[in-house]
Design a protein around this motif. Structure first.
Motif, PDB file in Angstrom:
ATOM      1  N   SER A  72       0.846  -1.195   0.000  1.00 17.27           N
ATOM      2  CA  SER A  72       0.000   0.000   0.000  1.00 17.27           C
ATOM      3  C   SER A  72       0.880   1.244   0.000  1.00 17.27           C
ATOM      4  O   SER A  72       2.089   1.153   0.218  1.00 17.27           O
ATOM      5  CB  SER A  72      -0.929  -0.001   1.217  1.00 17.27           C
ATOM      6  N   LYS A  74       1.080   5.192   1.612  1.00 14.49           N
ATOM      7  CA  LYS A  74       0.485   6.041   2.650  1.00 14.49           C
ATOM      8  C   LYS A  74       1.406   7.226   2.891  1.00 14.49           C
ATOM      9  O   LYS A  74       2.630   7.100   2.784  1.00 14.49           O
ATOM     10  CB  LYS A  74       0.371   5.225   3.945  1.00 14.49           C
ATOM     11  N   LYS A  75       0.807   8.359   3.251  1.00 15.01           N
ATOM     12  CA  LYS A  75       1.634   9.540   3.527  1.00 15.01           C
ATOM     13  C   LYS A  75       2.402   9.321   4.827  1.00 15.01           C
ATOM     14  O   LYS A  75       1.815   8.932   5.835  1.00 15.01           O
ATOM     15  CB  LYS A  75       0.728  10.763   3.647  1.00 15.01           C
ATOM     16  N   ASN A  82       4.415  10.384   0.093  1.00 14.04           N
ATOM     17  CA  ASN A  82       3.806   9.062  -0.007  1.00 14.04           C
ATOM     18  C   ASN A  82       4.886   7.988   0.078  1.00 14.04           C
ATOM     19  O   ASN A  82       5.833   8.019  -0.698  1.00 14.04           O
ATOM     20  CB  ASN A  82       3.121   8.949  -1.375  1.00 14.04           C
TER      21      ASN A  82
END
Ligand code: DC
Length: 228
Positions: A72, A74-75, A82
Motif C-alpha cells: 500500500s 500512505k503519507k 507518499n
C-alpha cells in the motif's frame, strides 16, 4: 480539465518518471502511483523470505506466497511524502537499494508477479484521478488511459542521474556499476515475453536527455493540457 483522468507515464529506468509524476499529480490534485515500487516491494519480500539466493529465485515459493504480500501507499507523517508499505511496514528506503535494483527486473519478469501487481494497479486506478508511472501502464494496465506519455533519455545520462542520487545518499557505488545496472534492466524490461516495456502506439514520446526535472514537468504538463 476533468478530475478523473487516467494519466500513464511509461519509460526506461532513471528517466525521472516517478519524480515528475509526483509533481504532475500534485499540480492536478490527482493521486500518484509508482508502479515500480510494487515490483521492488515484491523483490524485498522475496529477499526477506529467503527466496533469493546467489541471484537465484525460488519462483514456486514466491508464487505460493504472493497472496501474503500486501502493498500500500500512505503519507509518511515525517516526510509528508507518499511512502511504500509492505505488510504494514514502511519500506520506502529499503526498496531503493542497489541490492533490490539488481534483482527487481528478473522478479518482475515472472508472469504471476506481473498479474498480481497489474491487478493491484488496476484496482488502485480504476476510479481515475491518477498519474501512474511504470513500464506497461499505457500498454497493459490501462490500455485505454486518457493520456499516455513515454519518457526516454540516453543510458549514460540516466546512469549519471542515478549515480548522483547514490552519491548524495553517501552510497559508494561506481558509475560503471550503475551504468551496467541501467543497461541490464533496459534489456530485461524490453525483452521479456510477458508485457515488455514498449511505447504504446498512441503514447507521446518525450526525450528528456537535455531537460532537467522542471523542464520535463513543464513539457508534460503542456502536453496534458493540449491533449485534454
Ligand atoms: O521504476 P523503477 O525503476 O522503480 O522499476 C523497478 C523495476 O520494476 C523495473 O526495472 C522493471 C519493473 N517494472 C515493471 O516491470 N513494470 C512496471 N510497470 C514498473 C516497473
Amino acid at each position: 480539465m476533468k478530475g478523473d483522468l487516467i494519466i500513464a507515464i511509461d519509460g526506461f529506468s532513471s528517466t525521472g518518471k516517478s519524480s515528475m509524476s509526483k509533481i504532475i499529480a500534485k499540480n492536478l490534485n490527482y493521486t500518484h502511483i509508482d508502479s515500480g515500487a510494487m515490483y521492488r516491494a515484491v523483490t524485498l519480500y522475496a529477499f526477506q523470505k529467503g527466496f533469493i539466493n546467489n541471484k537465484k529465485i525460488d519462483v514456486n515459493s514466491l508464487i505460493d506466497h504472493l497472496i501474503d504480500i500486501k502493498i500500500s501507499f500512505k503519507k509518511n507523517d515525517q516526510t509528508l511524502k507518499n511512502h511504500t508499505y509492505l505488510n504494514g511496514i514502511d519500506v520506502e528506503q529499503e526498496i531503493r537499494s542497489m541490492e533490490i535494483s539488481n534483482m527487481v527486473s528478473p522478479i518482475s519478469e515472472i508472469p504471476a508477479v506481473r498479474d498480481y501487481c497489474v491487478h493491484l494497479q488496476q484496482e488502485m486506478g480504476k476510479n481515475g484521478g491518477i498519474v501512474m508511472d511504470g513500464r506497461d501502464i499505457g500498454t497493459t494496465v490501462f490500455p485505454n488511459a486518457d493520456i499516455k506519455i513515454f519518457i526516454t533519455a540516453s543510458p549514460e545520462i540516466r546512469a549519471k542521474r542515478r549515480f548522483l542520487e547514490y552519491q548524495q545518499q553517501g552510497k559508494k557505488i561506481s558509475m560503471y556499476e550503475v551504468l551496467k545496472n541501467v543497461k541490464e534492466r533496459d534489456y530485461i524490461d524490453s525483452n521479456r515475453d510477458y508485457s515488455p516495456l514498449r511505447k504504446a502506439d498512441d503514447a507521446i514520446e518525450v526525450d528528456n536527455s537535455e531537460l532537467n526535472l522542471d523542464q520535463t514537468v513543464d513539457k508534460v504538463m503542456s502536453l496534458i493540457k493540449e491533449l485534454k
